[in-house]
Design a protein around this motif. Structure first.
Motif, PDB file in Angstrom:
ATOM      1  N   ASP A 127       0.825  -1.212   0.000  1.00 53.79           N
ATOM      2  CA  ASP A 127       0.000   0.000   0.000  1.00 53.79           C
ATOM      3  C   ASP A 127       0.858   1.260   0.000  1.00 53.79           C
ATOM      4  OD1 ASP A 127      -2.700   0.621  -0.231  1.00 53.79           O
ATOM      5  OD2 ASP A 127      -2.890   1.155   1.875  1.00 53.79           O
ATOM      6  N   ASN A 128       2.152   1.109  -0.228  1.00 54.52           N
ATOM      7  CA  ASN A 128       3.131   2.190  -0.317  1.00 54.52           C
ATOM      8  C   ASN A 128       3.294   2.935   1.008  1.00 54.52           C
ATOM      9  OD1 ASN A 128       5.078   3.293  -2.091  1.00 54.52           O
ATOM     10  ND2 ASN A 128       3.885   5.179  -2.275  1.00 54.52           N
ATOM     11  N   MET A 129       3.065   2.245   2.112  1.00 51.56           N
ATOM     12  CA  MET A 129       3.362   2.782   3.443  1.00 51.56           C
ATOM     13  C   MET A 129       4.793   2.363   3.795  1.00 51.56           C
ATOM     14  SD  MET A 129       0.541   4.227   4.389  1.00 51.56           S
ATOM     15  CE  MET A 129      -1.169   4.258   3.851  1.00 51.56           C
ATOM     16  N   ILE A 130       5.751   2.855   3.011  1.00 52.62           N
ATOM     17  CA  ILE A 130       7.118   2.341   3.077  1.00 52.62           C
ATOM     18  C   ILE A 130       7.749   2.587   4.444  1.00 52.62           C
ATOM     19  CG2 ILE A 130       9.399   2.388   2.020  1.00 52.62           C
ATOM     20  CD1 ILE A 130       7.167   1.270   0.227  1.00 52.62           C
ATOM     21  N   ALA A 131       7.621   3.817   4.962  1.00 54.39           N
ATOM     22  CA  ALA A 131       8.245   4.128   6.246  1.00 54.39           C
ATOM     23  C   ALA A 131       7.666   3.275   7.368  1.00 54.39           C
ATOM     24  CB  ALA A 131       8.076   5.614   6.560  1.00 54.39           C
ATOM     25  N   SER A 132       6.344   3.101   7.366  1.00 54.29           N
ATOM     26  CA  SER A 132       5.703   2.276   8.392  1.00 54.29           C
ATOM     27  C   SER A 132       6.138   0.822   8.270  1.00 54.29           C
ATOM     28  CB  SER A 132       4.180   2.374   8.270  1.00 54.29           C
ATOM     29  OG  SER A 132       3.740   3.704   8.469  1.00 54.29           O
ATOM     30  N   ALA A 133       6.225   0.336   7.029  1.00 55.57           N
ATOM     31  CA  ALA A 133       6.654  -1.044   6.804  1.00 55.57           C
ATOM     32  C   ALA A 133       8.090  -1.248   7.262  1.00 55.57           C
ATOM     33  CB  ALA A 133       6.517  -1.399   5.326  1.00 55.57           C
ATOM     34  N   GLU A 134       8.963  -0.305   6.929  1.00 51.22           N
ATOM     35  CA  GLU A 134      10.375  -0.417   7.316  1.00 51.22           C
ATOM     36  C   GLU A 134      10.534  -0.427   8.834  1.00 51.22           C
ATOM     37  OE1 GLU A 134      13.422  -0.358   5.461  1.00 51.22           O
ATOM     38  OE2 GLU A 134      12.234  -0.856   3.685  1.00 51.22           O
ATOM     39  N   LYS A 135       9.777   0.419   9.504  1.00 52.66           N
ATOM     40  CA  LYS A 135       9.863   0.491  10.970  1.00 52.66           C
ATOM     41  C   LYS A 135       9.484  -0.840  11.603  1.00 52.66           C
ATOM     42  CE  LYS A 135       8.082   3.085  14.947  1.00 52.66           C
ATOM     43  NZ  LYS A 135       7.196   4.214  15.371  1.00 52.66           N
ATOM     44  N   LEU A 136       8.372  -1.415  11.156  1.00 50.01           N
ATOM     45  CA  LEU A 136       7.937  -2.699  11.700  1.00 50.01           C
ATOM     46  C   LEU A 136       8.894  -3.829  11.316  1.00 50.01           C
ATOM     47  CD1 LEU A 136       4.048  -2.697  11.268  1.00 50.01           C
ATOM     48  CD2 LEU A 136       5.356  -2.515  13.384  1.00 50.01           C
ATOM     49  N   ALA A 137       9.423  -3.776  10.100  1.00 42.22           N
ATOM     50  CA  ALA A 137      10.361  -4.803   9.656  1.00 42.22           C
ATOM     51  C   ALA A 137      11.642  -4.759  10.487  1.00 42.22           C
ATOM     52  CB  ALA A 137      10.684  -4.623   8.176  1.00 42.22           C
ATOM     53  N   ASP A 138      12.111  -3.558  10.797  1.00 46.71           N
ATOM     54  CA  ASP A 138      13.295  -3.422  11.652  1.00 46.71           C
ATOM     55  C   ASP A 138      13.024  -3.968  13.051  1.00 46.71           C
ATOM     56  OD1 ASP A 138      14.823  -2.287   9.642  1.00 46.71           O
ATOM     57  OD2 ASP A 138      14.334  -0.220  10.213  1.00 46.71           O
ATOM     58  N   GLN A 139      11.839  -3.658  13.579  1.00 48.84           N
ATOM     59  CA  GLN A 139      11.472  -4.164  14.900  1.00 48.84           C
ATOM     60  C   GLN A 139      11.400  -5.691  14.911  1.00 48.84           C
ATOM     61  OE1 GLN A 139       7.787  -2.225  15.923  1.00 48.84           O
ATOM     62  NE2 GLN A 139       8.744  -0.220  16.217  1.00 48.84           N
ATOM     63  N   ALA A 140      10.969  -6.261  13.785  1.00 46.06           N
ATOM     64  CA  ALA A 140      10.855  -7.719  13.681  1.00 46.06           C
ATOM     65  C   ALA A 140      12.206  -8.396  13.441  1.00 46.06           C
ATOM     66  CB  ALA A 140       9.882  -8.091  12.564  1.00 46.06           C
ATOM     67  N   GLY A 141      13.234  -7.593  13.147  1.00 45.40           N
ATOM     68  CA  GLY A 141      14.570  -8.139  12.930  1.00 45.40           C
ATOM     69  C   GLY A 141      14.821  -8.658  11.536  1.00 45.40           C
ATOM     70  N   TYR A 142      14.029  -8.227  10.551  1.00 39.82           N
ATOM     71  CA  TYR A 142      14.230  -8.694   9.188  1.00 39.82           C
ATOM     72  C   TYR A 142      15.447  -8.017   8.572  1.00 39.82           C
ATOM     73  CZ  TYR A 142       9.531 -10.675   9.520  1.00 39.82           C
ATOM     74  OH  TYR A 142       8.447 -11.395   9.906  1.00 39.82           O
ATOM     75  N   ASP A 143      16.201  -8.767   7.788  1.00 41.65           N
ATOM     76  CA  ASP A 143      17.356  -8.189   7.108  1.00 41.65           C
ATOM     77  C   ASP A 143      16.928  -7.562   5.785  1.00 41.65           C
ATOM     78  OD1 ASP A 143      17.128 -10.263   5.189  1.00 41.65           O
ATOM     79  OD2 ASP A 143      18.595 -11.512   6.226  1.00 41.65           O
ATOM     80  N   ALA A 144      17.881  -6.980   5.063  1.00 39.08           N
ATOM     81  CA  ALA A 144      17.565  -6.244   3.836  1.00 39.08           C
ATOM     82  C   ALA A 144      16.916  -7.153   2.790  1.00 39.08           C
ATOM     83  CB  ALA A 144      18.838  -5.605   3.272  1.00 39.08           C
ATOM     84  N   THR A 145      17.390  -8.387   2.686  1.00 39.41           N
ATOM     85  CA  THR A 145      16.816  -9.318   1.707  1.00 39.41           C
ATOM     86  C   THR A 145      15.375  -9.650   2.048  1.00 39.41           C
ATOM     87  OG1 THR A 145      18.971 -10.299   1.236  1.00 39.41           O
ATOM     88  CG2 THR A 145      17.024 -11.612   0.682  1.00 39.41           C
ATOM     89  N   GLN A 146      15.098  -9.914   3.311  1.00 32.97           N
ATOM     90  CA  GLN A 146      13.726 -10.226   3.730  1.00 32.97           C
ATOM     91  C   GLN A 146      12.793  -9.046   3.511  1.00 32.97           C
ATOM     92  OE1 GLN A 146      15.005 -11.450   7.702  1.00 32.97           O
ATOM     93  NE2 GLN A 146      14.088 -13.471   7.355  1.00 32.97           N
ATOM     94  N   LYS A 147      13.274  -7.852   3.807  1.00 35.72           N
ATOM     95  CA  LYS A 147      12.446  -6.655   3.595  1.00 35.72           C
ATOM     96  C   LYS A 147      12.131  -6.477   2.118  1.00 35.72           C
ATOM     97  CE  LYS A 147      15.019  -3.798   6.177  1.00 35.72           C
ATOM     98  NZ  LYS A 147      15.415  -2.559   6.913  1.00 35.72           N
ATOM     99  N   GLU A 148      13.108  -6.730   1.271  1.00 36.52           N
ATOM    100  CA  GLU A 148      12.883  -6.593  -0.168  1.00 36.52           C
ATOM    101  C   GLU A 148      11.891  -7.644  -0.658  1.00 36.52           C
ATOM    102  OE1 GLU A 148      12.816  -4.725  -3.577  1.00 36.52           O
ATOM    103  OE2 GLU A 148      13.950  -4.009  -1.834  1.00 36.52           O
ATOM    104  N   GLN A 149      11.938  -8.836  -0.094  1.00 33.90           N
ATOM    105  CA  GLN A 149      10.985  -9.879  -0.471  1.00 33.90           C
ATOM    106  C   GLN A 149       9.557  -9.488  -0.087  1.00 33.90           C
ATOM    107  OE1 GLN A 149      12.828 -13.196   1.624  1.00 33.90           O
ATOM    108  NE2 GLN A 149      13.463 -14.134  -0.308  1.00 33.90           N
ATOM    109  N   LEU A 150       9.386  -8.977   1.113  1.00 29.58           N
ATOM    110  CA  LEU A 150       8.058  -8.558   1.561  1.00 29.58           C
ATOM    111  C   LEU A 150       7.546  -7.401   0.711  1.00 29.58           C
ATOM    112  CD1 LEU A 150       8.529  -8.680   5.439  1.00 29.58           C
ATOM    113  CD2 LEU A 150       7.253 -10.298   4.021  1.00 29.58           C
ATOM    114  N   LYS A 151       8.440  -6.498   0.370  1.00 28.86           N
ATOM    115  CA  LYS A 151       8.058  -5.347  -0.454  1.00 28.86           C
ATOM    116  C   LYS A 151       7.634  -5.801  -1.844  1.00 28.86           C
ATOM    117  CE  LYS A 151       9.835  -0.910  -2.166  1.00 28.86           C
ATOM    118  NZ  LYS A 151      11.026  -0.002  -2.195  1.00 28.86           N
TER     119      LYS A 151
END
Length: 319
Positions: A127-151
């Motif tokens: 839904d293009n809530m990139i900043a919100s997604a990144e914040k939660l992904a960081d809290q969850a401990g996802y690495d850059a590859t995992q974040k890119e997969q979810l995106k």
């Protein structure tokens, strides 16, 4: 009978996935293309029925909603779009949050206390809530590859929702929901070569390449406009392409226009990412327009009103 009524984009589909992973339930699915948001008008329910309504504007469904509540239909309504006057009814449980940095799946995530957090993050990216997604992904401990997969998966699910009719889409949103519900997390979808992920990935890249070949029709410091032809690929890529453009130049608004069969424009408007407000208010000034603060659209914009649309957008963001 229970009805699950949801927007056919990433936010609507993934909101329902979270709820039904948590509480499996036999239901009648009611959805459609992303722009089809007046879904309650088709519901013939009575007091013995129940509804879950996700990611469609309460304001756009107010008449039908009030009629259902008057019949005693218990309704659970979660959304982040313009709500208008929220009915006061013992039959309505409403969770409405108009914050420009949230979406329906994130509201559901809070409701479920983060039980399916990876799905919620996937929806926020879509839904293009990139900043919100990144914040939660960081809290969850996802690495850059995992974040890119979810995106990527969120973007692909969202991409599938755009079209003038179900025939424009690669998957009927109801069927895509059923296919994705089999997976406990988005990472399971990506790992399965038989999942919808592979088909959507290839189709998205082809449509995006077509869009990238078309130069801007109009460009100023405040707004850029891209006009796409009356083709299924144009209708599919329009909204996600607008998100891509907005992320590339966060201080500018973007509009993607797609010519339609009525010789009008279908409009996808994105507010500047650094000033995520006003898009819904601008588009709501047109008869077939609406949306939320950061992203909105107009289903039928007559071509002779394009200059007026440009004036409204530039006047708003010049403030």
């Amino acid at each position: 009978m229970h009805y699950d009524i949801f927007n056919g984009d990433a936010d609507g589909i993934i909101s329902l996935i979270q709820l039904r992973l948590n509480e499996p339930k036999q239901s009648t699915l009611v959805t459609g293309v992303k722009r089809n948001i007046q879904l309650l008008a088709d519901i013939d329910a009575n007091a013995s029925d129940t509804l879950t309504v996700l990611d469609i504007s309460m304001e756009k469904n107010s008449k039908a909603l009030n009629a259902l509540l008057e019949k005693g239909v218990k309704t659970f309504y979660v959304d982040h779009h313009r709500a208008g006057d929220i009915p006061e009814s013992e039959h309505l449980t409403a969770m409405i949050d108009l914050d420009a940095n949230t979406c329906t799946a994130l509201i559901i995530d809070q409701y479920l206390k983060g039980k399916y957090r990876s799905w919620a993050i996937c929806a926020a990216y879509g839904d293009n809530m990139i900043a919100s997604a990144e914040k939660l992904a960081d809290q969850a401990g996802y690495d850059a590859t995992q974040k890119e997969q979810l995106k990527e998966l969120g973007t692909l699910i969202n991409y599938n929702g755009y079209g003038a009719a179900i025939s424009d889409l690669h998957f009927d949103p109801a069927e895509l929901y059923r296919l994705l519900l089999k997976y406990e997390s988005p990472f399971d979808v990506i790992a399965d070569p038989q999942s919808p992920y592979i088909k959507l990935q290839a189709a998205y890249q082809e449509d995006l390449n077509n869009a990238l070949a078309i130069p801007a029709q109009y460009k100023s410091d405040l707004l850029s406009i891209f006009e796409l032809p009356d083709q299924p690929w144009s209708r599919r890529i329009s909204g996600v392409y607008g998100n891509l453009l907005a992320n590339q130049q966060p201080d500018s608004a973007f509009a993607v226009l797609t010519q339609n069969a009525q010789n009008n424009y279908l409009v996808s408007l994105r507010a500047p990412l650094n000033n995520k407000q006003g898009a819904g208010d601008i588009c709501s000034q047109f008869e077939s327009g609406g949306g939320r603060a950061a992203a909105a659209g107009i289903n039928q914009l007559p071509k002779n009103e394009l200059n007026h649309f440009i004036e409204l957008v530039e006047a708003h963001y010049k403030k």
